[in-house]
Design an enzyme around this catalytic site. Structure first.
Site, PDB file in Angstrom:
ATOM      1  N   ASP A  70      -0.412   7.711   1.088  1.00 23.94           N
ATOM      2  CA  ASP A  70      -0.024   7.762   2.485  1.00 23.94           C
ATOM      3  C   ASP A  70      -0.078   6.382   3.127  1.00 23.94           C
ATOM      4  OD1 ASP A  70       0.427  10.449   2.415  1.00 23.94           O
ATOM      5  OD2 ASP A  70      -1.466  11.027   3.342  1.00 23.94           O
ATOM      6  N   LYS A  92       3.864   8.474   6.339  1.00 24.48           N
ATOM      7  CA  LYS A  92       4.486   8.965   7.568  1.00 24.48           C
ATOM      8  C   LYS A  92       3.894   8.215   8.745  1.00 24.48           C
ATOM      9  CE  LYS A  92       4.453  13.667   5.673  1.00 24.48           C
ATOM     10  NZ  LYS A  92       3.965  15.037   5.876  1.00 24.48           N
ATOM     11  N   MET A 219      -4.919  11.430  15.895  1.00 21.68           N
ATOM     12  CA  MET A 219      -3.492  11.254  16.187  1.00 21.68           C
ATOM     13  C   MET A 219      -3.163  11.619  17.627  1.00 21.68           C
ATOM     14  SD  MET A 219      -2.241  12.980  12.585  1.00 21.68           S
ATOM     15  CE  MET A 219      -3.431  14.319  12.777  1.00 21.68           C
TER      16      MET A 219
END
Length: 346
Positions: A70, A92, A219
């Protein structure tokens, strides 16, 4: 874009190589049991500091055929993988995905079908907002014969909180902690609650908030203004201590201390970027890095920005010295003289 094309080429090249190896093994195997079984390891690498990597994670990095990693996995950690492993980026970020989750599932299945030993590296812990549960479920449904192992990592809430001396729970201050995500998974709209009313992560955070709970939002940078507004509108104290930590536990760490009322303005003024973790609650004031007086609620200035790792400079890269040691873990070592400990002594 070019980066996405390169990632696709890397995946295809690695897959073709592994399929060739699989055919060679199958042709030389005397029985079906001789063929190598596929193995997938979903591994958490912690919040960023390579020194927080587990021994099990490091061990598996030395055996992988292919590594799917990631965006939050640092180059320092990636360089610990064995040189022969094929590296495939599937990262991502907000607004841009090299691979959708469904495409990542397809890659995992294809590599597993080729008989590979696959390392799926994820920041933090794979089962805490890391989509690891979905990948585990998919792999078991796709091929029950594939061996799947989940290796825990230190999740950001624990790693960043501990580094800054912010207890997630503390007697007389916080009786519980809530780990929340600032956004829904890709492709999902607003979910509905038990009454049928639409809700989103911010609404859920508001219903989860109370003055004796530490809120940790992963996030959550993009939804911070809405979160602050709705928390205060619901009756949550506007002067509740809060901190936003960018790239926590790394040498590039930045942290902004403020109140929940002023934190959105502070994050924007300081131009914080993802990954940023939010911690909201009274335990934030227990940090030795809390810049305000213990009894101060005026927040003058409205926020304080701090930069760099809070660890001593000589301790930041001390994990490197450990890796450089030539340690024979199988060798015996002198045992210390056994001590008899009496329970009644305590």
């Amino acid at each position: 874009d070019g980066g996405g094309d390169a990632a696709a080429d890397d995946a295809l090249d690695a897959l073709e190589l592994l399929r060739a190896r699989g055919r060679a093994r199958a042709s030389s195997a005397t029985t079906r049991d001789d063929a190598r079984a596929a193995r997938v390891c979903l591994v958490g690498v912690g919040p960023g500091d390579p020194g927080l990597l587990t021994l099990r994670a490091y061990q598996l990095m030395q055996t992988a055929d292919v590594v799917l990693y990631d965006r939050l996995v640092s180059n320092e950690i990636l360089n610990l993988a064995r040189a022969e492993a094929r590296m495939v980026y599937v990262g991502k970020r907000a607004g841009y995905h090299t691979r959708t989750q469904e495409e990542i599932h397809e890659l995992l299945a294809a590599f597993a079908d080729a008989g590979a030993t696959i390392l799926r590296l994820k920041g933090g812990d794979p089962l805490v907002f890391g989509r690891g549960g979905e990948e585990f479920e998919f792999l078991r449904e796709h091929n029950p014969n594939v061996r799947v192992e989940v290796v825990p990592g230190i999740t950001a809430a624990a790693g960043v909180g501990s580094e800054l001396g912010i207890p997630l729970t503390h007697r007389g201050v916080a009786t519980s902690v809530r780990l929340l995500t600032g956004h829904l998974r890709e492709g999902a709209g607003s979910r509905e609650d038990a009454t049928g009313a639409a809700s989103d992560p911010v609404d859920f955070a508001v219903t989860s908030a109370d003055v004796e709970t530490t809120l940790v939002v992963y996030m959550g940078l993009g939804t911070l203004p809405k979160l602050s507004e709705k928390l205060i509108a619901s009756g949550f104290p506007a002067d509740m201590p809060a901190v936003a930590i960018e790239r926590g536990t790394t040498v590039d760490e930045r942290r902004v201390f403020s109140s929940i009322e002023h934190l959105p303005e502070a994050a924007a003024a300081c131009e914080l970027v993802s990954p940023t973790l939010l911690i909201v609650g009274r335990t934030v004031t227990l940090s030795p890095h809390w810049p305000y007086a213990a009894d101060e609620s005026s927040y003058d200035p409205k926020w304080v920005e701090q930069r760099g790792s809070p660890r001593a400079a000589e301790d930041v890269d001390d994990w490197r010295a450990w890796l450089d040691l030539d340690v024979d873990f199988a060798s015996s070592r002198p045992r210390a003289v056994a001590r008899e400990i009496h329970v009644d002594a305590f």
